[in-house]
Design a protein around this motif. Structure first.
Motif, PDB file in Angstrom:
ATOM      1  N   ALA A 320       3.214 -24.579  -0.086  1.00 37.23           N
ATOM      2  CA  ALA A 320       3.615 -24.830   1.300  1.00 37.23           C
ATOM      3  C   ALA A 320       3.299 -23.645   2.207  1.00 37.23           C
ATOM      4  CB  ALA A 320       5.103 -25.163   1.366  1.00 37.23           C
ATOM      5  N   LEU A 321       3.298 -22.434   1.644  1.00 42.17           N
ATOM      6  CA  LEU A 321       2.980 -21.256   2.446  1.00 42.17           C
ATOM      7  C   LEU A 321       1.627 -21.397   3.123  1.00 42.17           C
ATOM      8  CD1 LEU A 321       3.923 -18.103   0.343  1.00 42.17           C
ATOM      9  CD2 LEU A 321       5.119 -19.105   2.288  1.00 42.17           C
ATOM     10  N   ASN A 322       0.718 -22.053   2.414  1.00 40.43           N
ATOM     11  CA  ASN A 322      -0.643 -22.153   2.926  1.00 40.43           C
ATOM     12  C   ASN A 322      -0.988 -23.507   3.487  1.00 40.43           C
ATOM     13  OD1 ASN A 322      -2.452 -19.978   3.084  1.00 40.43           O
ATOM     14  ND2 ASN A 322      -2.090 -19.639   0.915  1.00 40.43           N
ATOM     15  N   SER A 325       1.041 -28.578   6.879  1.00 43.29           N
ATOM     16  CA  SER A 325       1.238 -30.010   7.059  1.00 43.29           C
ATOM     17  C   SER A 325       1.947 -30.653   5.870  1.00 43.29           C
ATOM     18  CB  SER A 325      -0.114 -30.680   7.299  1.00 43.29           C
ATOM     19  OG  SER A 325      -1.088 -30.130   6.454  1.00 43.29           O
ATOM     20  N   PHE A 326       2.308 -29.842   4.911  1.00 45.55           N
ATOM     21  CA  PHE A 326       2.989 -30.344   3.724  1.00 45.55           C
ATOM     22  C   PHE A 326       4.476 -29.980   3.830  1.00 45.55           C
ATOM     23  CE2 PHE A 326       4.009 -28.555  -0.675  1.00 45.55           C
ATOM     24  CZ  PHE A 326       4.479 -29.750  -1.175  1.00 45.55           C
ATOM     25  N   SER A 327       5.358 -30.975   3.758  1.00 48.72           N
ATOM     26  CA  SER A 327       6.775 -30.663   3.889  1.00 48.72           C
ATOM     27  C   SER A 327       7.524 -31.036   2.608  1.00 48.72           C
ATOM     28  CB  SER A 327       7.368 -31.438   5.071  1.00 48.72           C
ATOM     29  OG  SER A 327       7.486 -32.809   4.731  1.00 48.72           O
ATOM     30  N   TYR A 328       8.656 -30.439   2.393  1.00 46.81           N
ATOM     31  CA  TYR A 328       9.410 -30.774   1.187  1.00 46.81           C
ATOM     32  C   TYR A 328      10.896 -30.492   1.375  1.00 46.81           C
ATOM     33  CZ  TYR A 328       9.517 -25.713   0.452  1.00 46.81           C
ATOM     34  OH  TYR A 328       9.721 -24.374   0.614  1.00 46.81           O
ATOM     35  N   ARG A 341      11.488 -34.260  -2.443  1.00 45.76           N
ATOM     36  CA  ARG A 341      10.912 -35.308  -1.618  1.00 45.76           C
ATOM     37  C   ARG A 341       9.869 -34.615  -0.755  1.00 45.76           C
ATOM     38  NH1 ARG A 341      10.986 -40.458  -2.300  1.00 45.76           N
ATOM     39  NH2 ARG A 341      10.070 -41.516  -0.547  1.00 45.76           N
ATOM     40  N   CYS A 342       8.622 -35.009  -0.877  1.00 44.07           N
ATOM     41  CA  CYS A 342       7.557 -34.284  -0.185  1.00 44.07           C
ATOM     42  C   CYS A 342       6.847 -35.182   0.815  1.00 44.07           C
ATOM     43  CB  CYS A 342       6.536 -33.771  -1.194  1.00 44.07           C
ATOM     44  SG  CYS A 342       7.277 -32.668  -2.401  1.00 44.07           S
TER      45      CYS A 342
END
Ligand code: GTP
Length: 597
Positions: A320-322, A325-328, A341-342
């Motif tokens: 996610a650091l990089n 647009s990816f959430s979790y 849940r991503c």
């Protein structure tokens, strides 16, 4: 450089139509990289890429060109991501340049992906130069493809440049067209700094590198800058351009494209489309059209081995650091225990992240059914976004459920059209358009995103033997008769298998799922009912009969090796199973059960 001698452009092309080869050729032809260094140079950057595990943006490059008119020009090529999931990123990079080369393989033709990106270019008011590539091949048919470009895209292709990126033929004409046909950028050197954040990535030596396009003003080393969407401030410690290797410059002025580093900690702190300005003398308004990346597809990721939960957390945090647009968020499931849940931009994005966790971090995952975001309107007038079917409220309190819809564009050879129409129809599609260009059909469908997120693309590829191309755009939300369907194994609901379905399709889906599960779940010492239910009502049911004998009993009495092998195989299989109540469900059941044939 003064503005009239700058040209900024991107290359729009379908995968394999020759974007990288053409870019390399432009670099080589202009002597940006000396001929004899070319091979070495590009190999070099690939080595570095491998060593450092980073992506060198070889296709974002500043080219110096002495044109036939005797003037010296600076040409900036920006790379654009090619996949549907990154439509927003494409739209931003298009806003950073004034023109596009539309590269089409003259042995193939226009593909849906090309179409989607060319529309983005048109929307960004680009001047578009059509380029027909691969004319060295015997199968090249420029007239046919030029006609197709006119028919399908609606731009004039009579003067399309015919090139071979392989042999170099026509490359000079491409450079001249960039100079003569594309407009120079506009911008005001004296105005406050206004720069667009076009892209960013992590470099293990430099930290976060940010690709910028200066609209107005001047950006210098040492300047204190502000990200307008977050208000965060940074000091610029390096500023440069790509030739294609990084090279420091003193400043970047209006119309120019280059990179900065500013001790930014995470790629997450940089948002594509954001406006960068000076802290002290900011511009009045940010650039229009910025929107933070919004995940559209959600699913649960759980470790097969629950002891690996902390490892999974570390992996997800690192990824996610990089990837802004990816959430979790953490999720607990009655059946699967602790997981996450991503949220993803799309299915490809989901697959990339899942693969990286499994391969780079060596964690085996259970992926639950991908779900879109439903808008649930309650009878009390409130609305909430449902990311997980497990959180569905009591249906009696719901007024209506709205689901996201897409506009899908599919290009397909005639002979497969019937199968494509059937597939779209089966997925609750509404046909919006059907046109022909040569022997290919272009169909446009309004489809529920929910029906597409799972296996639509796989199905499309298989019914068209890989000849169809597909692209989509989100269009909005619409109410429909949607229900939550649960799967019960041995009378226990398995929340990870809950899905939202259209009421009319629930029986078919439910039956298909229980039949699949019956094949996938191994037999146990007792009978196992497998049911699909809506609310309390069972709509489909299968029964897995009890195992009568020990599996090893069917081995020939004396063969110890064989027996041991079988037991080992069983043990390996066990690892990939999760226990639900008294029942073991293998990992692949979670994905396979959802696929529709
Ligand atoms: P991705 O990097 O996968 O997006 O593809 P791309 O669009 O960048 O295409 P790339 O430049 O990698 O070219 C795809 C293939 O076509 C490669 O095998 C190239 O060598 C080949 N190719 C590109 N241009 C030409 C050409 O003019 N003639 C011939 N014969 N082959 C070409």
């Amino acid at each position: 450089t003064d503005l009239s001698h700058i040209r900024n452009f991107s290359i729009v092309a379908h995968i394999d139509h020759g974007k990288s080869t053409l870019a390399d050729r432009l670099i080589q032809e202009t002597g940006t990289v000396k001929d004899r260094d070319m091979k070495e140079q590009l190999l070099d950057s690939m080595d570095i890429e491998r060593e450092r595990g980073i992506t060198i943006k070889a296709n974002t490059v500043r080219i110096e060109y002495d044109a036939d008119d005797g003037e010296h020009y600076v040409l900036n090529l920006i790379d654009t991501p090619g996949h549907v999931d990154f439509a927003y990123e494409v739209s931003r990079s298009m806003r950073a340049v004034e023109g596009s080369l539309l590269v089409v393989d003259s042995t193939q033709g226009v593909e849906a992906q090309t179409l989607a990106n060319v529309y983005q270019a048109i929307e960004a008011d680009h001047e578009i130069v059509p380029v027909l590539n691969k004319i060295d091949l015997p199968a090249s048919d420029c007239d046919r493809v030029a006609e197709q470009i006119e028919d399908v895209i609606g731009i004039d292709a009579t003067d399309a440049i015919r090139v071979s990126a392989k042999t170099g033929e026509g490359i000079h004409e491409v450079l001249e067209a960039i100079v003569t046909q594309l407009p120079p950028p506009k911008g005001d050197r004296g105005a406050p700094l206004k720069a667009m954040l076009v892209d960013s990535w992590y470099d293990s030596y430099l930290g976060v590198v940010v690709l910028v396009r200066i609209m107005d003003g001047v950006l210098k080393k040492g300047d204190r800058i502000r990200m307008m969407s977050t208000g965060a401030t940074h000091q610029v410690d390096r500023i440069g351009v790509f030739r294609p290797q990084m090279e420091s410059v003193d400043e970047l002025g209006p119309g120019e494209i280059g990179f900065i580093t500013a001790s930014i900690k995470q790629v997450r702190d940089t948002r594509v489309g954001d406006t960068i300005t000076h802290e002290r003398k900011p511009c009045a308004e940010p650039l229009p059209g910025f929107k933070p990346a919004q995940p559209v597809v959600f699913c649960g990721l759980f470790p097969v081995d629950s002891a690996e939960f902390e490892d999974l957390r570390t992996a997800i945090e690192k990824l996610a650091l990089n990837d802004a647009s990816f959430s979790y968020e953490m999720e607990t499931s009655a059946a699967l225990g602790f997981g996450f849940r991503c949220g993803f931009l799309g299915l490809l994005h989901l697959e990339v992240i899942r693969d990286r966790i499994e391969r780079e971090y060596d964690i085996e995952l259970i992926t639950t059914a991908p779900s879109v975001i439903y808008h649930i309107y309650m009878k009390d007038g409130s609305m909430f976004e449902l990311h997980n079917p497990a959180d569905m409220p009591d249906p009696s309190r719901i007024d209506r459920i709205e689901e996201p819809r897409i506009k899908a564009t599919i290009l397909v050879p005639d002979e497969y059209l019937g199968d494509v129409l059937k597939l779209c129809q089966d997925r609750r599609g509404i046909q919006l358009d059907l046109t022909y260009a040569g022997n290919r059909a272009m169909v446009v469908y309004d489809l529920p995103l929910n029906e597409v997120v799972f296996d639509f693309y796989d199905r499309l590829k298989s019914v068209t033997k890989g000849y169809a191309s597909f692209d989509y755009q989100l269009t909005g939300y619409r109410a429909d008769n949607l229900v939550k369907m649960q799967i019960l194994v041995n009378e226990e609901p398995v929340d990870a298998l809950s899905v939202m379905v259209h009421r009319d399709r629930a029986e078919t889906r439910g039956r298909a799922m229980v039949e699949k599960l019956k094949e996938l779940i191994p037999r146990h010492m007792f009978k196992i009912p497998i049911q699909a239910a809506i609310g309390g009502k069972v709509i489909a049911r299968e029964t897995l009969s009890a195992l009568r004998k020990d599996v090893t009993a069917k081995c020939y009495g004396g063969d110890a090796t064989r027996k041991r092998k079988l037991l080992e195989k069983q043990k390996a299989g066990k690892k990939k199973m999760r226990q639900f109540g008294k029942v073991d469900i293998p990992q692949e059941a979670f994905i396979s059960a959802l696929k529709m044939d």
